[in-house]
Design a protein around this motif. Sequence first.
Motif, PDB file in Angstrom:
ATOM      1  N   ASN A   1       0.902  -1.342  -0.196  1.00  0.00           N
ATOM      2  CA  ASN A   1      -0.027   0.018  -0.075  1.00  0.00           C
ATOM      3  C   ASN A   1       0.928   1.194   0.062  1.00  0.00           C
ATOM      4  OD1 ASN A   1      -2.574   1.085  -0.170  1.00  0.00           O
ATOM      5  ND2 ASN A   1      -2.205   1.665   2.114  1.00  0.00           N
ATOM      6  N   HIS A   2       1.992   1.189   0.802  1.00  0.00           N
ATOM      7  CA  HIS A   2       2.894   2.360   0.825  1.00  0.00           C
ATOM      8  C   HIS A   2       3.379   2.627  -0.349  1.00  0.00           C
ATOM      9  CE1 HIS A   2       6.200   4.739   2.777  1.00  0.00           C
ATOM     10  NE2 HIS A   2       6.896   4.233   1.640  1.00  0.00           N
ATOM     11  N   GLU A   3       3.941   1.582  -1.236  1.00  0.00           N
ATOM     12  CA  GLU A   3       4.194   1.773  -2.628  1.00  0.00           C
ATOM     13  C   GLU A   3       3.191   2.139  -3.691  1.00  0.00           C
ATOM     14  OE1 GLU A   3       7.444   2.089  -2.954  1.00  0.00           O
ATOM     15  OE2 GLU A   3       8.025   1.086  -0.949  1.00  0.00           O
ATOM     16  N   ARG A   4       2.033   1.717  -3.410  1.00  0.00           N
ATOM     17  CA  ARG A   4       0.952   2.202  -4.262  1.00  0.00           C
ATOM     18  C   ARG A   4       0.794   3.645  -4.223  1.00  0.00           C
ATOM     19  NH1 ARG A   4      -1.328  -3.298  -3.152  1.00  0.00           N
ATOM     20  NH2 ARG A   4      -0.887  -4.634  -4.862  1.00  0.00           N
ATOM     21  N   ILE A   5       0.871   3.907  -2.939  1.00  0.00           N
ATOM     22  CA  ILE A   5       0.620   5.395  -2.665  1.00  0.00           C
ATOM     23  C   ILE A   5       1.647   6.349  -3.500  1.00  0.00           C
ATOM     24  CG2 ILE A   5       0.716   7.191  -1.154  1.00  0.00           C
ATOM     25  CD1 ILE A   5      -0.166   5.108   0.978  1.00  0.00           C
ATOM     26  N   HIS A   6       2.998   5.800  -3.556  1.00  0.00           N
ATOM     27  CA  HIS A   6       3.913   6.551  -4.304  1.00  0.00           C
ATOM     28  C   HIS A   6       3.636   6.331  -6.045  1.00  0.00           C
ATOM     29  CE1 HIS A   6       6.467   7.395  -1.069  1.00  0.00           C
ATOM     30  NE2 HIS A   6       6.942   6.213  -0.800  1.00  0.00           N
ATOM     31  N   LEU A   7       3.006   5.333  -6.335  1.00  0.00           N
ATOM     32  CA  LEU A   7       2.533   5.169  -7.740  1.00  0.00           C
ATOM     33  C   LEU A   7       1.653   6.265  -8.210  1.00  0.00           C
ATOM     34  CD1 LEU A   7       2.211   1.278  -8.226  1.00  0.00           C
ATOM     35  CD2 LEU A   7       3.954   2.698  -9.451  1.00  0.00           C
ATOM     36  N   GLN A   8       0.676   6.544  -7.118  1.00  0.00           N
ATOM     37  CA  GLN A   8      -0.356   7.337  -7.453  1.00  0.00           C
ATOM     38  C   GLN A   8       0.469   8.832  -7.341  1.00  0.00           C
ATOM     39  OE1 GLN A   8      -3.375   6.508  -8.297  1.00  0.00           O
ATOM     40  NE2 GLN A   8      -3.679   8.922  -8.760  1.00  0.00           N
TER      41      GLN A   8
ATOM     42  N   TYR B   1       3.882   6.993   4.556  1.00  0.00           N
ATOM     43  CA  TYR B   1       4.067   6.285   6.072  1.00  0.00           C
ATOM     44  C   TYR B   1       2.851   6.474   6.759  1.00  0.00           C
ATOM     45  CZ  TYR B   1       8.843   4.837   5.430  1.00  0.00           C
ATOM     46  OH  TYR B   1       9.877   4.127   4.948  1.00  0.00           O
ATOM     47  N   PHE B   2       2.062   7.792   6.864  1.00  0.00           N
ATOM     48  CA  PHE B   2       0.935   8.206   7.695  1.00  0.00           C
ATOM     49  C   PHE B   2      -0.118   7.153   7.042  1.00  0.00           C
ATOM     50  CE2 PHE B   2      -2.353  10.572   9.042  1.00  0.00           C
ATOM     51  CZ  PHE B   2      -2.012  10.733  10.389  1.00  0.00           C
ATOM     52  N   GLN B   3      -0.223   6.834   5.912  1.00  0.00           N
ATOM     53  CA  GLN B   3      -1.496   6.203   5.378  1.00  0.00           C
ATOM     54  C   GLN B   3      -1.310   4.762   5.123  1.00  0.00           C
ATOM     55  OE1 GLN B   3      -4.395   7.645   5.609  1.00  0.00           O
ATOM     56  NE2 GLN B   3      -3.650   9.882   5.906  1.00  0.00           N
ATOM     57  N   GLU B   4      -0.291   4.361   5.056  1.00  0.00           N
ATOM     58  CA  GLU B   4       0.257   3.001   4.497  1.00  0.00           C
ATOM     59  C   GLU B   4      -0.668   1.831   5.225  1.00  0.00           C
ATOM     60  OE1 GLU B   4       4.554   2.014   5.353  1.00  0.00           O
ATOM     61  OE2 GLU B   4       4.056   2.021   7.603  1.00  0.00           O
ATOM     62  N   ALA B   5      -1.129   2.067   6.401  1.00  0.00           N
ATOM     63  CA  ALA B   5      -2.038   0.900   7.044  1.00  0.00           C
ATOM     64  C   ALA B   5      -3.320   0.948   6.813  1.00  0.00           C
ATOM     65  CB  ALA B   5      -1.605   0.951   8.525  1.00  0.00           C
ATOM     66  N   GLN B   6      -3.717   2.276   6.223  1.00  0.00           N
ATOM     67  CA  GLN B   6      -5.101   2.456   5.799  1.00  0.00           C
ATOM     68  C   GLN B   6      -5.310   1.971   4.294  1.00  0.00           C
ATOM     69  OE1 GLN B   6      -6.935   3.788   8.124  1.00  0.00           O
ATOM     70  NE2 GLN B   6      -5.001   3.919   9.228  1.00  0.00           N
ATOM     71  N   LEU B   7      -5.548   0.596   4.322  1.00  0.00           N
ATOM     72  CA  LEU B   7      -5.588  -0.192   3.118  1.00  0.00           C
ATOM     73  C   LEU B   7      -6.727   0.446   1.950  1.00  0.00           C
ATOM     74  CD1 LEU B   7      -4.784  -3.769   4.330  1.00  0.00           C
ATOM     75  CD2 LEU B   7      -3.228  -1.907   3.595  1.00  0.00           C
TER      76      LEU B   7
END
Length: 107
Positions: free
Chosen positions: A37-44, A86-92
Amino acid sequence: MILVSKYIVPKGYVGITIYPFVFLKYEALKEDTVLLNHERIHLQQQIELLIIPFFVIYGFEFLIRLLQYKRWSLAYRNISFEREAYFQEAQLNYLKHRRLYSFLKYL
């Protein structure tokens, strides 16, 4: 697309995202939903900044943070893109409702 390469991922890290790929250091990390999820946030983030500008801004902000904090790890963790991830990574479900340019809240 998720690929495994211990050579592409820098020492001290377990993943790196370079659109359209997510590179992980180890095969087992493909099961780590929080990391993915962390890495997908970076993709976005990369998509909304049209990829190349993302890396320019990321590098520039890293240099500013390095001057500010004088430590590599603190500089890295305080880049706005990383702070959001990092702040949002656990929010799937975060990416389902994330607004454009949300990383700006983390400057």
